[in-house]
Write a protein that holds these residues in place. Structure first.
Motif, PDB file in Angstrom:
ATOM      1  N   THR A   3       7.038  -9.030  -1.177  1.00 62.88           N
ATOM      2  CA  THR A   3       6.848  -9.222  -2.611  1.00 62.88           C
ATOM      3  C   THR A   3       8.034  -9.932  -3.249  1.00 62.88           C
ATOM      4  N   HIS A   4       7.765 -10.694  -4.328  1.00 57.86           N
ATOM      5  CA  HIS A   4       8.883 -11.255  -5.094  1.00 57.86           C
ATOM      6  C   HIS A   4       9.173 -10.411  -6.331  1.00 57.86           C
ATOM      7  N   SER A   5       8.789  -9.139  -6.282  1.00 60.07           N
ATOM      8  CA  SER A   5       9.147  -8.203  -7.354  1.00 60.07           C
ATOM      9  C   SER A   5      10.664  -8.136  -7.512  1.00 60.07           C
ATOM     10  N   GLN A   6      11.101  -7.881  -8.747  1.00 53.69           N
ATOM     11  CA  GLN A   6      12.531  -7.683  -8.995  1.00 53.69           C
ATOM     12  C   GLN A   6      12.964  -6.253  -8.691  1.00 53.69           C
ATOM     13  N   GLY A   7      12.003  -5.376  -8.391  1.00 58.37           N
ATOM     14  CA  GLY A   7      12.367  -3.983  -8.118  1.00 58.37           C
ATOM     15  C   GLY A   7      11.499  -3.406  -7.015  1.00 58.37           C
ATOM     16  N   VAL A   8      11.911  -3.575  -5.754  1.00 58.44           N
ATOM     17  CA  VAL A   8      11.075  -3.116  -4.641  1.00 58.44           C
ATOM     18  C   VAL A   8      10.945  -1.593  -4.630  1.00 58.44           C
ATOM     19  N   GLU A   9      11.963  -0.871  -5.074  1.00 58.50           N
ATOM     20  CA  GLU A   9      11.909   0.590  -4.992  1.00 58.50           C
ATOM     21  C   GLU A   9      10.918   1.171  -6.002  1.00 58.50           C
ATOM     22  N   PRO A  10      11.034   0.816  -7.297  1.00 58.06           N
ATOM     23  CA  PRO A  10      10.017   1.337  -8.221  1.00 58.06           C
ATOM     24  C   PRO A  10       8.615   0.821  -7.892  1.00 58.06           C
ATOM     25  N   LEU A  11       8.515  -0.388  -7.355  1.00 53.94           N
ATOM     26  CA  LEU A  11       7.199  -0.904  -6.956  1.00 53.94           C
ATOM     27  C   LEU A  11       6.612  -0.018  -5.852  1.00 53.94           C
ATOM     28  N   ARG A  12       7.462   0.376  -4.906  1.00 52.37           N
ATOM     29  CA  ARG A  12       6.983   1.232  -3.824  1.00 52.37           C
ATOM     30  C   ARG A  12       6.424   2.546  -4.376  1.00 52.37           C
TER      31      ARG A  12
ATOM     32  N   ALA B 130       2.566   3.712  -3.987  1.00 53.56           N
ATOM     33  CA  ALA B 130       2.281   4.988  -3.331  1.00 53.56           C
ATOM     34  C   ALA B 130       1.311   5.816  -4.177  1.00 53.56           C
ATOM     35  N   GLU B 131       1.545   5.816  -5.482  1.00 54.92           N
ATOM     36  CA  GLU B 131       0.659   6.568  -6.360  1.00 54.92           C
ATOM     37  C   GLU B 131      -0.723   5.914  -6.424  1.00 54.92           C
ATOM     38  N   LEU B 132      -0.731   4.576  -6.494  1.00 57.08           N
ATOM     39  CA  LEU B 132      -2.001   3.842  -6.565  1.00 57.08           C
ATOM     40  C   LEU B 132      -2.875   4.139  -5.350  1.00 57.08           C
ATOM     41  N   LEU B 133      -2.264   4.188  -4.162  1.00 65.13           N
ATOM     42  CA  LEU B 133      -3.024   4.370  -2.933  1.00 65.13           C
ATOM     43  C   LEU B 133      -3.065   5.830  -2.491  1.00 65.13           C
ATOM     44  N   ALA B 134      -2.433   6.719  -3.253  1.00 59.44           N
ATOM     45  CA  ALA B 134      -2.317   8.129  -2.866  1.00 59.44           C
ATOM     46  C   ALA B 134      -1.758   8.246  -1.445  1.00 59.44           C
ATOM     47  N   MET B 135      -0.696   7.519  -1.205  1.00 66.87           N
ATOM     48  CA  MET B 135      -0.024   7.552   0.101  1.00 66.87           C
ATOM     49  C   MET B 135       1.376   8.128  -0.077  1.00 66.87           C
ATOM     50  N   PRO B 136       1.895   8.781   0.966  1.00 65.60           N
ATOM     51  CA  PRO B 136       3.292   9.226   0.869  1.00 65.60           C
ATOM     52  C   PRO B 136       4.224   8.011   0.745  1.00 65.60           C
ATOM     53  N   VAL B 137       5.225   8.140  -0.094  1.00 63.58           N
ATOM     54  CA  VAL B 137       6.134   7.021  -0.317  1.00 63.58           C
ATOM     55  C   VAL B 137       6.769   6.550   0.988  1.00 63.58           C
ATOM     56  N   ASP B 138       7.071   7.484   1.876  1.00 65.80           N
ATOM     57  CA  ASP B 138       7.789   7.082   3.093  1.00 65.80           C
ATOM     58  C   ASP B 138       6.898   6.346   4.084  1.00 65.80           C
ATOM     59  N   ARG B 139       5.618   6.184   3.753  1.00 62.07           N
ATOM     60  CA  ARG B 139       4.752   5.378   4.620  1.00 62.07           C
ATOM     61  C   ARG B 139       4.585   3.955   4.074  1.00 62.07           C
ATOM     62  N   ILE B 140       5.325   3.660   3.027  1.00 64.78           N
ATOM     63  CA  ILE B 140       5.221   2.333   2.410  1.00 64.78           C
ATOM     64  C   ILE B 140       6.579   1.655   2.453  1.00 64.78           C
ATOM     65  N   ARG B 141       6.558   0.399   2.821  1.00 64.16           N
ATOM     66  CA  ARG B 141       7.783  -0.395   2.831  1.00 64.16           C
ATOM     67  C   ARG B 141       7.541  -1.628   1.964  1.00 64.16           C
ATOM     68  N   CYS B 142       8.448  -1.870   1.027  1.00 65.40           N
ATOM     69  CA  CYS B 142       8.381  -3.089   0.220  1.00 65.40           C
ATOM     70  C   CYS B 142       9.587  -3.954   0.552  1.00 65.40           C
ATOM     71  N   VAL B 143       9.293  -5.178   0.925  1.00 66.69           N
ATOM     72  CA  VAL B 143      10.336  -6.104   1.366  1.00 66.69           C
ATOM     73  C   VAL B 143      10.369  -7.287   0.410  1.00 66.69           C
ATOM     74  N   HIS B 144      11.543  -7.590  -0.130  1.00 59.18           N
ATOM     75  CA  HIS B 144      11.607  -8.733  -1.034  1.00 59.18           C
ATOM     76  C   HIS B 144      11.565 -10.047  -0.272  1.00 59.18           C
ATOM     77  N   ARG B 145      10.731 -10.956  -0.753  1.00 59.69           N
ATOM     78  CA  ARG B 145      10.754 -12.355  -0.324  1.00 59.69           C
ATOM     79  C   ARG B 145      10.780 -13.168  -1.617  1.00 59.69           C
ATOM     80  N   GLU B 146      11.500 -14.263  -1.608  1.00 59.05           N
ATOM     81  CA  GLU B 146      11.679 -14.995  -2.858  1.00 59.05           C
ATOM     82  C   GLU B 146      10.374 -15.588  -3.380  1.00 59.05           C
ATOM     83  N   GLY B 147      10.341 -15.747  -4.682  1.00 58.35           N
ATOM     84  CA  GLY B 147       9.236 -16.428  -5.333  1.00 58.35           C
ATOM     85  C   GLY B 147       9.798 -17.552  -6.183  1.00 58.35           C
ATOM     86  N   ALA B 148       8.949 -18.152  -7.013  1.00 59.67           N
ATOM     87  CA  ALA B 148       9.442 -19.121  -7.990  1.00 59.67           C
ATOM     88  C   ALA B 148      10.190 -18.361  -9.075  1.00 59.67           C
ATOM     89  N   GLY B 149      11.163 -19.015  -9.702  1.00 60.54           N
ATOM     90  CA  GLY B 149      11.980 -18.361 -10.739  1.00 60.54           C
ATOM     91  C   GLY B 149      11.088 -17.629 -11.732  1.00 60.54           C
TER      92      GLY B 149
END
Lengths: 739, 163
Positions: free
Chosen positions: A359-368, A372-391
């Motif tokens: 994701t090019h989110s500015q906040g991978v942790e709050p996004l995670r 997790a809440e959206l998918l009703a998944m445990p947070v520790d089963r989700i990984r968000c990795v930053h990849r750059e986007g357009a400015g």
């Protein structure tokens, strides 16, 4: 570089006193979104206070390569380069041997959101001090081997030396040096004269790849077996599409329709057939979501909305001061678009109960957390990795598209999914920068000094960054829907709508009022600078109006009201470089000046403009822009110049020509013809930026420091050029759009 | 099957001829320099050269290219051996996020293939179809001026209006 290192580069050099940020200043990401974990080591600087162990930040591989872990992300501001400079210099390794890993919930410290021009203040300070600590530990390992005191050793180019022929590389020493230790607060940073990279215009480490077409953005990701997706939505925020899903399933190139409640997306192996299917879907009926309140006429409508008012600053130093002349003025700006050139995009893979989102989110942790809440998944089963986007310049569709792709990927286990929004979706759904209105009243005394100042600002929240599922678009489309986090103001000293509402000038009496408007008829969130753009426009326009009323030169008038010597230095430097005193106005052409210290605790920036208004056309030519900036210690002066040059041009576009429209049912701008931004023809003829370096002082956030001063300098120059004061943005409104 | 010449090499793709060139470059040939920006020919992020002319690859059907030669930023040089337009952009550090820059470079390349001594006005007009949100305009123009000099010419600051 001399072959013989000086003994004074030795580790026992001067102790540097670290400056401690007050707790309120240390709000991660300028108060936007969640703040990250609590401070556990208040004696340590920057984000080291939250993650005090060195191996959270720096690791040295057996080949001697240094890996730096930062929870902040590269948004195009050059922070990767600046952080590599800091570590390479403090550690004494070649910058080519430093690799950076940015924001990855599995690997990097949780530094919240990358926002508020705080990356160097928080993460840069942490990595620089961590590197100084690691250098000392490596030297202590060598000292133990050689039976000497660590303070007798020095370092050069990735090795510890004793000056008598013994040398041990970091690679050798790292194998027997544990970095799983807490940083020490008293380890000295390298002395100024010994620095090789900090303060130098080191070329950006990421540009060779970006300028030769190597995959650099999340948009460029290709995973084995990856499929493409397009999401189906109404034209703009607050609308709902009712597409004919059965017909879409029959479209060629559509392999699957993913439906989760009211959320719907199409998936297929190739992008173009999906684009065509999306066009078919968009012909479907859309309805206005009834829950969305009606939009009052802007900007005056802001005054009629429900509000929560708070006096955020008051001063009565001289209640007896006698004013003789009172002036008042109102300033406003419309809704503005982030308008990233690349529409939002994300890639996800759901496999064996685990989800990875790039994701090019500015906040991978709050996004995670939100996903997790959206998918009703445990947070520790989700990984968000930053990849750059357009400015992005704030909270655009980045998080929403990541939530979208997470829903799609969960429906397709084992298959990587890439989702890219269309241009129309980005324009229609990104949260806008809020419309704002400010009223300023001031009183001049007989000597032409300001004796009383009152500033009021009306604004929605400046951050709806996701912290929960209800903050993502998909969260409101699943059934049952999640509830958005209630909006709240960002407190001072960062401030949201009231950012920079408190003047840095020294007025004997002042009252600053923030009118927070909780109801959001239009989806809004953080746009670069938050409220600083309008507040500085109001404050610095009004300073000019008062200078005229007092019969004073605008630059001299500002200097007469400021007692911060660094502010005065920036104002004088910009005026000198511009040739303020020598300026000769011409017909329809004038000069304008403005100054601010971003957030009153970031970088100081002053901007002078020479502007011509073409009669009859109303078009503007910016002949010259000159800026001076004090960012504290300038890690990369060319990076600072690049940010300020860009900030000036971007703000000229926002301030002169931009306004996002809404007809009460939906937005009116879906592409670059209906929402024009500045093109080359209207770029200034010249822009020059002077960096005032303050080595050894704290880093001051720079990425957003120029927008406010540029807006006011433009207003002031236009008033000087035409004799007519424009207080409503866009300032060039009414002029024909350039062909 | 459609035959193409991209960056001097022959390529054959099995796609609907109506497919815009951009998707073929990115998804079939894995040339990622050209970017999707709007799909409308309004922003220039997708700009490539077809023969020597800049085109919006998001609009150009791949079936319409024929024997004309396609050049993308990958064809201008590599990270190890950048071409002169790339060297000029690197020298001026003419990028912030960098997303629009490949389109800027191909557009600059197209201009300089036409003339190495454009006026300031001609340069800005040639670059005008490309948008940059970061406000890197001044550096991009400096890079184009530098590239013109590297090609043995130079941008002439003629006494004509900039706009």
């Amino acid at each position: 570089m001399s072959g013989q290192a000086s003994r004074r580069d030795v580790l026992g050099g001067l102790l540097v006193a670290f400056s401690f940020a007050p707790a309120a200043l240390a709000q991660t990401g300028g108060g936007e979104g969640s703040g990250g974990p609590p401070t556990v080591a208040p004696d340590l600087p920057g984000t080291l206070a939250k993650f005090p162990d060195l191996d959270a930040w720096i690791r040295i591989a057996p080949d001697g390569r240094v890996t730096v872990f930062t929870g902040k992300v590269e948004l195009g501001t050059g922070v990767k380069t600046a952080m590599a400079q800091l570590v390479a210099d403090e550690l004494d390794v070649a910058i080519e041997r430093v690799d950076l890993i940015t924001a990855d919930t599995s690997l990097t410290p949780n530094e919240g959101v990358t926002a508020g021009s705080q990356t160097l203040e928080q993460s840069g300070t942490a990595v620089a001090n961590a590197a100084a600590n690691v250098r000392l530990l490596l030297a202590e390992t060598a000292a133990g081997r050689w039976g000497v005191a660590a303070t007798s050793l020095f370092t050069r180019d990735g090795a510890v030396l004793d000056g008598q022929g013994r040398r041990a590389t970091y690679a050798e020493l790292a194998a027997s040096t544990s970095l799983a230790v807490r940083a020490r607060a008293d380890v000295p940073r390298k002395r100024l004269a010994a620095r090789r990279l900090i303060g130098r215009p080191v070329p950006r480490v990421d540009l060779p790849a970006k300028l030769t077409g190597l995959p650099s953005y999340v948009h460029d990701m290709v995973l084995p077996g990856m499929v493409h997706a397009r999401v189906l939505r109404g034209p703009s925020s607050g609308t709902r599409l009712t597409p004919d899903l059965a017909a879409l399933r029959r479209q060629s190139g559509v392999a699957k329709v993913v439906q989760v409640g009211r959320f719907a997306a199409i998936v297929g192996p190739r992008e173009w057939p999906l684009e065509q299917a999306l066009r078919v879907a968009n012909r479907g009926r859309w309805v206005r979501d009834a829950a969305v309140p009606a939009l009052p006429p802007m900007p005056a409508g802001l005054l009629t909305m429900r509000r929560e008012s708070q006096v955020i600053d008051t001063r009565r130093d001289d209640p007896a001061a006698r004013g003789i002349r009172r002036l008042s003025a109102r300033y406003d700006r419309p809704y503005l678009m982030h308008g990233a050139i690349g529409p939002s995009c994300a890639v996800a893979l759901f496999e064996e109960g685990r989800l990875t989102v790039w994701t090019h989110s500015q906040g991978v942790e709050p996004l995670r957390q939100a996903i997790a809440e959206l998918l009703a998944m445990p947070v520790d089963r989700i990984r968000c990795v930053h990849r750059e986007g357009a400015g992005c310049y704030g909270h655009n569709g980045a998080d929403d598209v990541a939530g979208d792709v997470a829903l799609i990927a969960r429906a397709m286990p084992g298959v990587p999914v890439r989702l890219q929004w269309s241009r129309e979706q980005e324009h229609g759904w990104e949260p806008l920068g809020p419309a704002m209105l400010a009223q300023v009243d001031a009183t001049l005394d007989a000597s032409g000094r300001i004796v009383d100042w009152r500033h009021q600002v009306w604004s929605n929240t400046h951050s709806t960054r996701p912290t929960a599922a209800g903050d993502l678009l998909a969260g409101s489309e699943v059934v049952p829907p999640f509830t958005p986090t209630p909006p709240k103001p960002i407190p001072q000293p960062n401030g949201g709508g009231d950012r920079n509402a408190i003047p840095l000038y020294r007025f004997p009496n002042q009252t600053i009022v923030s009118h927070f408007l909780p109801d959001m008829p239009v989806r809004v969130s953080a746009l670069r600078g938050l409220g600083a753009h309008l507040n500085i426009f109001a404050l610095e326009s009004f300073m000019d109006e008062l200078a005229v009323a007092a019969g004073r030169d605008p630059v001299a008038f500002r200097l007469a009201h400021i007692d911060d010597p660094r502010a005065a230095a920036v104002i004088r430097r910009a005026a000198d470089r511009f040739g303020w005193g020598r300026y000769r106005p011409a017909s329809n052409r004038g000069r304008g000046f403005a100054f601010a210290r971003y957030k009153n605790h970031g970088a100081y920036c002053a901007v002078a403009l020479d502007v011509e208004r073409i009669p009859d056309e109303g078009r503007l030519i910016v002949h010259r822009a000159v800026a001076a900036v004090d960012s504290g210690e300038a890690v990369n002066p060319d990076g600072i110049r690049n940010q300020v040059e860009g900030g000036i041009v971007q703000s000229l576009s926002w301030t002169a020509i931009e306004a996002a429209g809404h007809d009460g049912a939906r937005r009116t701008d879906y592409d670059w013809s209906t929402y024009p931004i500045l093109r080359f023809a209207d770029a200034p003829r010249s822009v020059s930026v002077e960096v005032i370096d303050r080595p050894g002082t704290p880093f001051l956030g720079t990425g957003e420091c120029a927008q406010g001063p540029t807006a006011a300098a433009l207003g002031n120059a236009l008033a000087a050029a035409t004799g007519v004061r424009s207080r409503s943005m866009p300032l060039a409104a009414g002029s024909p759009t350039p062909v | 099957m459609i035959d193409l010449t991209v960056n001097g090499a022959a390529a054959r793709v099995d796609v609907d001829p109506a497919t815009p060139l951009l998707y073929v470059l990115r998804d079939d040939l894995h040339l990622h320099a050209a970017k999707f920006g709007c799909g409308l020919g309004q922003c220039g992020a997708c700009t490539v050269l077809v023969d020597d002319r800049p085109v919006f690859s998001c609009l150009m059907p791949v079936g319409a290219i024929g024997t004309r030669k396609v050049t993308t930023v990958e064809g201008l040089g590599t990270a190890a051996k950048p071409g002169d337009v790339q060297r000029a952009f690197l020298h001026e550090q003419a990028a912030q996020c960098g997303y629009c820059i490949p389109g800027m470079m191909t557009r600059a390349e197209g201009l300089l293939r036409k003339t190495t001594t454009p006026t300031e006005y001609a340069m800005r007009t040639a670059m005008a179809p490309s948008l940059c949100r970061c406000g890197t305009h001044m550096r991009i123009l400096r890079a184009v001026r530098r590239a013109a000099v590297m090609r043995g010419g130079g941008v002439v600051d003629a006494a004509e209006p900039v706009t």
